[in-house]
Design a protein around this motif. Structure first.
Motif, PDB file in Angstrom:
ATOM      1  N   ARG A 114       0.826  -1.211   0.000  1.00  0.00           N
ATOM      2  CA  ARG A 114       0.000   0.000   0.000  1.00  0.00           C
ATOM      3  C   ARG A 114       0.862   1.263   0.000  1.00  0.00           C
ATOM      4  O   ARG A 114       0.615   2.200  -0.776  1.00  0.00           O
ATOM      5  N   LEU A 115       1.878   1.287   0.855  1.00  0.00           N
ATOM      6  CA  LEU A 115       2.710   2.488   0.952  1.00  0.00           C
ATOM      7  C   LEU A 115       3.569   2.687  -0.293  1.00  0.00           C
ATOM      8  O   LEU A 115       3.812   3.823  -0.711  1.00  0.00           O
ATOM      9  N   ARG A 116       4.024   1.598  -0.889  1.00  0.00           N
ATOM     10  CA  ARG A 116       4.779   1.741  -2.138  1.00  0.00           C
ATOM     11  C   ARG A 116       3.891   2.317  -3.238  1.00  0.00           C
ATOM     12  O   ARG A 116       4.339   3.146  -4.045  1.00  0.00           O
ATOM     13  N   ALA A 117       2.637   1.878  -3.284  1.00  0.00           N
ATOM     14  CA  ALA A 117       1.708   2.413  -4.287  1.00  0.00           C
ATOM     15  C   ALA A 117       1.419   3.890  -4.026  1.00  0.00           C
ATOM     16  O   ALA A 117       1.359   4.701  -4.960  1.00  0.00           O
ATOM     17  N   GLU A 118       1.240   4.251  -2.756  1.00  0.00           N
ATOM     18  CA  GLU A 118       1.029   5.662  -2.403  1.00  0.00           C
ATOM     19  C   GLU A 118       2.226   6.509  -2.819  1.00  0.00           C
ATOM     20  O   GLU A 118       2.074   7.611  -3.368  1.00  0.00           O
ATOM     21  N   ARG A 119       3.404   6.009  -2.539  1.00  0.00           N
ATOM     22  CA  ARG A 119       4.617   6.752  -2.884  1.00  0.00           C
ATOM     23  C   ARG A 119       4.734   6.941  -4.395  1.00  0.00           C
ATOM     24  O   ARG A 119       5.105   8.020  -4.871  1.00  0.00           O
ATOM     25  N   ALA A 120       4.414   5.886  -5.139  1.00  0.00           N
ATOM     26  CA  ALA A 120       4.488   5.986  -6.600  1.00  0.00           C
ATOM     27  C   ALA A 120       3.555   7.074  -7.118  1.00  0.00           C
ATOM     28  O   ALA A 120       3.941   7.878  -7.988  1.00  0.00           O
ATOM     29  N   GLU A 121       2.342   7.123  -6.594  1.00  0.00           N
ATOM     30  CA  GLU A 121       1.395   8.146  -7.045  1.00  0.00           C
ATOM     31  C   GLU A 121       1.870   9.542  -6.658  1.00  0.00           C
ATOM     32  O   GLU A 121       1.714  10.499  -7.424  1.00  0.00           O
ATOM     33  N   LEU A 122       2.459   9.657  -5.482  1.00  0.00           N
ATOM     34  CA  LEU A 122       3.009  10.941  -5.058  1.00  0.00           C
ATOM     35  C   LEU A 122       4.092  11.412  -6.028  1.00  0.00           C
ATOM     36  O   LEU A 122       4.231  12.612  -6.304  1.00  0.00           O
ATOM     37  N   LEU A 123       4.832  10.457  -6.578  1.00  0.00           N
ATOM     38  CA  LEU A 123       5.924  10.768  -7.504  1.00  0.00           C
ATOM     39  C   LEU A 123       5.457  10.863  -8.955  1.00  0.00           C
ATOM     40  O   LEU A 123       6.271  11.087  -9.857  1.00  0.00           O
ATOM     41  N   GLY A 124       4.155  10.653  -9.174  1.00  0.00           N
ATOM     42  CA  GLY A 124       3.610  10.828 -10.509  1.00  0.00           C
ATOM     43  C   GLY A 124       3.511   9.571 -11.345  1.00  0.00           C
ATOM     44  O   GLY A 124       3.384   9.648 -12.574  1.00  0.00           O
ATOM     45  N   TYR A 125       3.530   8.406 -10.699  1.00  0.00           N
ATOM     46  CA  TYR A 125       3.466   7.138 -11.420  1.00  0.00           C
ATOM     47  C   TYR A 125       2.191   6.384 -11.047  1.00  0.00           C
ATOM     48  O   TYR A 125       1.682   6.510  -9.933  1.00  0.00           O
ATOM     49  N   ALA A 126       1.711   5.566 -11.967  1.00  0.00           N
ATOM     50  CA  ALA A 126       0.466   4.836 -11.747  1.00  0.00           C
ATOM     51  C   ALA A 126       0.618   3.724 -10.724  1.00  0.00           C
ATOM     52  O   ALA A 126      -0.362   3.322 -10.090  1.00  0.00           O
ATOM     53  N   SER A 127       1.825   3.224 -10.554  1.00  0.00           N
ATOM     54  CA  SER A 127       2.060   2.109  -9.633  1.00  0.00           C
ATOM     55  C   SER A 127       3.534   2.069  -9.264  1.00  0.00           C
ATOM     56  O   SER A 127       4.372   2.727  -9.893  1.00  0.00           O
ATOM     57  N   HIS A 128       3.839   1.259  -8.257  1.00  0.00           N
ATOM     58  CA  HIS A 128       5.242   1.076  -7.877  1.00  0.00           C
ATOM     59  C   HIS A 128       6.022   0.421  -9.016  1.00  0.00           C
ATOM     60  O   HIS A 128       7.187   0.769  -9.259  1.00  0.00           O
ATOM     61  N   ALA A 129       5.392  -0.511  -9.725  1.00  0.00           N
ATOM     62  CA  ALA A 129       6.066  -1.156 -10.859  1.00  0.00           C
ATOM     63  C   ALA A 129       6.395  -0.138 -11.945  1.00  0.00           C
ATOM     64  O   ALA A 129       7.470  -0.193 -12.559  1.00  0.00           O
ATOM     65  N   ALA A 130       5.481   0.788 -12.189  1.00  0.00           N
ATOM     66  CA  ALA A 130       5.747   1.831 -13.184  1.00  0.00           C
ATOM     67  C   ALA A 130       6.900   2.714 -12.729  1.00  0.00           C
ATOM     68  O   ALA A 130       7.757   3.115 -13.535  1.00  0.00           O
ATOM     69  N   TYR A 131       6.927   3.012 -11.439  1.00  0.00           N
ATOM     70  CA  TYR A 131       8.005   3.837 -10.886  1.00  0.00           C
ATOM     71  C   TYR A 131       9.361   3.138 -11.026  1.00  0.00           C
ATOM     72  O   TYR A 131      10.330   3.722 -11.513  1.00  0.00           O
ATOM     73  N   ILE A 132       9.423   1.873 -10.630  1.00  0.00           N
ATOM     74  CA  ILE A 132      10.690   1.137 -10.654  1.00  0.00           C
ATOM     75  C   ILE A 132      11.190   0.929 -12.078  1.00  0.00           C
ATOM     76  O   ILE A 132      12.349   1.210 -12.403  1.00  0.00           O
ATOM     77  N   THR A 133      10.336   0.423 -12.952  1.00  0.00           N
ATOM     78  CA  THR A 133      10.796   0.070 -14.300  1.00  0.00           C
ATOM     79  C   THR A 133      11.114   1.287 -15.152  1.00  0.00           C
ATOM     80  O   THR A 133      11.841   1.168 -16.147  1.00  0.00           O
ATOM     81  N   SER A 134      10.606   2.455 -14.765  1.00  0.00           N
ATOM     82  CA  SER A 134      10.907   3.657 -15.550  1.00  0.00           C
ATOM     83  C   SER A 134      12.394   3.980 -15.538  1.00  0.00           C
ATOM     84  O   SER A 134      12.893   4.659 -16.443  1.00  0.00           O
ATOM     85  N   ASP A 135      13.120   3.481 -14.532  1.00  0.00           N
ATOM     86  CA  ASP A 135      14.558   3.727 -14.457  1.00  0.00           C
ATOM     87  C   ASP A 135      15.339   2.415 -14.526  1.00  0.00           C
ATOM     88  O   ASP A 135      16.359   2.240 -13.862  1.00  0.00           O
ATOM     89  N   GLU A 136      14.817   1.478 -15.305  1.00  0.00           N
ATOM     90  CA  GLU A 136      15.507   0.220 -15.590  1.00  0.00           C
ATOM     91  C   GLU A 136      15.575   0.051 -17.104  1.00  0.00           C
ATOM     92  O   GLU A 136      14.967   0.819 -17.856  1.00  0.00           O
ATOM     93  N   THR A 137      16.277  -0.969 -17.564  1.00  0.00           N
ATOM     94  CA  THR A 137      16.377  -1.158 -19.011  1.00  0.00           C
ATOM     95  C   THR A 137      15.031  -1.559 -19.613  1.00  0.00           C
ATOM     96  O   THR A 137      14.785  -1.314 -20.792  1.00  0.00           O
ATOM     97  N   ALA A 138      14.144  -2.161 -18.814  1.00  0.00           N
ATOM     98  CA  ALA A 138      12.833  -2.573 -19.327  1.00  0.00           C
ATOM     99  C   ALA A 138      11.995  -1.374 -19.741  1.00  0.00           C
ATOM    100  O   ALA A 138      11.260  -1.429 -20.731  1.00  0.00           O
ATOM    101  N   GLY A 139      12.050  -0.299 -18.956  1.00  0.00           N
ATOM    102  CA  GLY A 139      11.365   0.936 -19.312  1.00  0.00           C
ATOM    103  C   GLY A 139       9.949   1.076 -18.820  1.00  0.00           C
ATOM    104  O   GLY A 139       9.495   2.184 -18.529  1.00  0.00           O
ATOM    105  N   SER A 140       9.205  -0.027 -18.719  1.00  0.00           N
ATOM    106  CA  SER A 140       7.807   0.064 -18.298  1.00  0.00           C
ATOM    107  C   SER A 140       7.327  -1.292 -17.810  1.00  0.00           C
ATOM    108  O   SER A 140       7.848  -2.336 -18.234  1.00  0.00           O
ATOM    109  N   PRO A 141       6.299  -1.315 -16.938  1.00  0.00           N
ATOM    110  CA  PRO A 141       5.739  -2.604 -16.517  1.00  0.00           C
ATOM    111  C   PRO A 141       5.071  -3.332 -17.670  1.00  0.00           C
ATOM    112  O   PRO A 141       5.037  -4.566 -17.691  1.00  0.00           O
TER     113      PRO A 141
END
Length: 682
Positions: free
Chosen positions: A266-293
């Motif tokens: 829950r808190l990871r999802a809240e943090r992602a939205e605070l940072l402008g991402y739809a989910s924690h997975a979207a937040y994490i993968t945006s700065d990985e080689t994969a690029g997106s969930p």
């Protein structure tokens, strides 16, 4: 406490700057952290208060010079907390978790520092930076932006609160898991319950019980679902007991992780939205080689269908064996899979992997296998340094030398399991290499091999694989030569970091290497060539199961971390959510459980792999393609090793990893070798 009283308050004078564990006591850690926190805060303040215009030298390079003391203390402590987490150490870790996170946030979210970094980033094309300097500018700016440095003050305060709470929760998750793993370790009073295991395994189980002051036999539980001995145990009730204990970890009772992981999600999802991402997975993968969930989900779904199909075919073969050979046939269950898989393997390929253990004596595998392959490929040599202090008597230190005799660094191996060690296997730095700081690398490998009461340690084939795998990480840490500590060793994208370690697994079965280390403990005879040929022929055997259990865990990770804040808040039943997620991807086969279930999925709820467990299969595309290159280019040669070292391992994190791969391979990786390896190409 003065520097005279606390060895962590001053730089180590030991070779390579290793911690003086002979002098360090638990009460030294917190004062050392407090002093190091204050020291780095002063260093950062000195950067942000400079009146002159931001430059690379007065901002980014100056930042790289800060925190050396803190890094030394942190490496010393967290090496111990993961490998020998006594009650005192666990209490310190719980105290430090929010403090360490708050300190990191104070730097990465510093508005004045961010403004200086952004200014340098905006004018980067106006200067003649070295490639490493330019990449440092790009990465620091991207990382600060990604972390939330551009948010307003109120949002930053909320973000800091979330980060601090998450740090405490992930520490609690790991503590609960370790406690329940120890509490649920199956104990047997009668050796007949363990019929099928060899004498060495029985001695190790007896020693594990004796270590707790108990009689009988104790089976320490590994981190993954199941147990290595399930392939040997003839007593079906024992197999069921062991599997049930493994899958029950942290599900109920005082050590339950259900509420902990729900709050983490829950808190990871809240943090992602605070940072402008739809989910924690979207937040994490945006700065990985994969690029997106979406890219990750597409890859996992593409692999899941054929893997599940292959697993069902394997399941049918196992059921047929049971029906044909058991006096009272029964329906195959998860705890039966490994046992009957070995019977099918023996029948189909005439290979009994359990019977191979006399050829895998640990010291010989290390010296004549792992080290030998590294010497042949890279020219490096090893000399044990028993004179250097370690954090535990079982940890061994080796000095590593380049082919020209120059010192490269230190390698520490901690092979054995213990109640105070977390599950799994890993590599971590003890000292990071940096030209700027004048340091050479010291890296640690931890495994969880049961320690025999006496005599040599015999490894399973899986443990041999793990030893080579983790040493691949160690090589990455040893070989990376960078100026800036931010890029040291394995500081690369999470979905790239497993690639070098996976490549190192190829040498396990390489004829020249295998023939050198796989010698019978009593006779010295090598593995029979016919057995080796049949092992190679059976490489895709049981890959339906292996791929399915991995993909199931990877999908669980994505499912938990693809939730919006509202969706995460609505989840109350962990088991129901897990079942629905597995059904969604078609991996809800009861006899093929996920490699890690939610309550003991340490990689993603207490480790660094949240929304990133897909990294193993993502990296394996590069790995399988690289193995093809080695085979096409002559295999185990210095020329090949030098190319891999110089163009890929040696750059650490100082270059875009896919660019480094293209420089090494001459093109992007192709997926076909992976599909062939895992039997997914038909």
């Amino acid at each position: 406490m003065t520097a005279t009283d606390n060895p962590l308050l001053t730089p180590s004078t030991l070779p390579y700057g290793i911690p003086d564990y002979a002098a360090i006591k638990p009460e030294h850690y917190v004062p050392a952290f407090q002093a190091a926190f204050a020291e780095q805060r002063q260093q950062i303040n000195a950067i942000t208060r400079v009146r002159s215009a931001p430059t690379f030298e007065n901002t980014l390079e100056a930042w790289e010079r800060t925190g050396a003391h803190l890094e030394d203390v942190a490496h010393a402590f967290y090496t111990v907390s993961s490998a020998d987490g006594t009650t005192d150490i666990q209490a310190i870790e719980e105290e430090l978790a929010p403090l360490y996170t708050a300190h990191g946030d104070a730097i990465i979210l510093d508005s004045a520092l961010y403004a200086r970094v952004r200014s340098i980033w905006e004018s980067r094309d106006e200067h003649d930076y070295t490639p490493e300097q330019r990449y440092l500018i790009e990465r620091r700016y991207a990382e600060m932006t990604h972390a939330g440095a551009g948010l307003g003050d109120d949002a930053k305060d909320r973000l800091k609160g979330l980060n601090t709470r998450l740090a405490s929760l992930t520490t609690t998750f790991e503590k609960n898991l370790l406690a329940d793993t120890n509490a649920l370790a199956p104990h047997f009073t009668d050796a007949t319950a363990l019929d099928g295991v060899n004498s060495g395994e029985l001695d190790a189980a007896r020693a594990a019980a004796a270590d707790r002051g108990e009689e009988g036999y104790l089976l320490s539980l590994p981190l993954f679902t199941g147990h290595p001995l399930l392939s040997s145990l003839t007593n079906r009730a024992t197999r069921e007991t062991v599997m049930a204990a493994s899958r029950a970890r942290a599900t109920t009772g005082v050590n339950t992780n259900t509420d902990v992981l729900l709050e983490i999600a829950r808190l990871r999802a809240e943090r992602a939205e605070l940072l402008g991402y739809a989910s924690h997975a979207a937040y994490i993968t945006s700065d990985e080689t994969a690029g997106s969930p979406e890219a990750v989900h597409t890859r996992l779904r593409e692999l899941a269908a054929p893997a599940a199909r292959n697993a069902r075919a394997e399941q049918q073969a196992l059921q047929q064996l049971i029906d044909a050979n058991e006096a009272e046939p029964f329906e195959l269950q998860a705890h039966d899979w490994a046992y009957y898989t070995e019977k099918v393997r023996a029948e189909k390929y005439d290979v009994d992997t359990a019977a191979l253990r006399p050829w895998f004596e640990a010291e010989r595998v290390l010296q004549d296998g792992v080290f030998f392959a590294a010497t042949q490929l890279y020219g490096i040599t090893f000399a044990e340094r028993a004179d250097l202090p370690t954090y535990h008597p079982d940890a061994r230190t080796f000095e590593v030398f380049n082919a020209d005799g120059s010192a490269l660094g230190l390698f520490v191996l901690d092979l054995y399991t213990r109640d105070t060690k977390r599950g799994g296997a890993w590599m971590n730095p003890l000292v990071s290499q940096s030209r700027l700081r004048g340091t050479k690398p010291v890296v640690v490998n931890n495994l969880n091999v049961p320690k025999p009461a006496s005599g040599p340690t015999m490894l399973t084939l899986d443990e041999v694989n793990t030893l080579f795998h983790e040493f691949g990480h160690a090589l990455h840490g040893l070989f990376a030569v960078v100026t800036y500590p931010h890029f040291a060793g394995t500081n690369v994208f999470r979905d790239f970091v497993e690639f070098p370690s996976q490549v190192n697994e190829m040498w396990i079965m390489w004829p020249e290497v295998l023939n050198n280390y796989a010698r019978h403990i009593d006779t010295g005879e090598p593995l029979d060539a016919g057995v080796v040929a049949r092992m190679q022929e059976s490489e895709t055997f049981n890959q339906g199961f292996a791929t399915s259990e991995y993909l199931a865990a990877a999908w669980l990770d994505q499912a938990w971390h693809s939730l919006s804040a509202a969706e995460a808040a609505a989840i109350t039943d962990v088991a129901a959510f897990q079942a629905a997620a597995l059904a969604d991807i078609g991996l809800d086969n009861a006899v093929v459980p996920p490699r890690y279930a939610s309550t003991y999925f340490a990689h993603v709820f207490s480790g660094g792999y949240s929304a990133g467990y897909y990294s193993y299969i993502w990296s394996e595309v590069l790995d399988a393609d690289t193995v093809e290159w080695f085979k096409e280019s002559g295999g185990l040669t210095r020329a090949n090793g030098d190319r891999f070292r110089q163009r890929l391992l040696g750059v650490g994190g100082s270059k875009d990893p896919l660019e480094a791969y293209r420089d090494f391979r001459g093109r992007d990786a192709e997926i076909a070798p992976l599909l062939k390896r895992r039997g997914l190409d038909t």
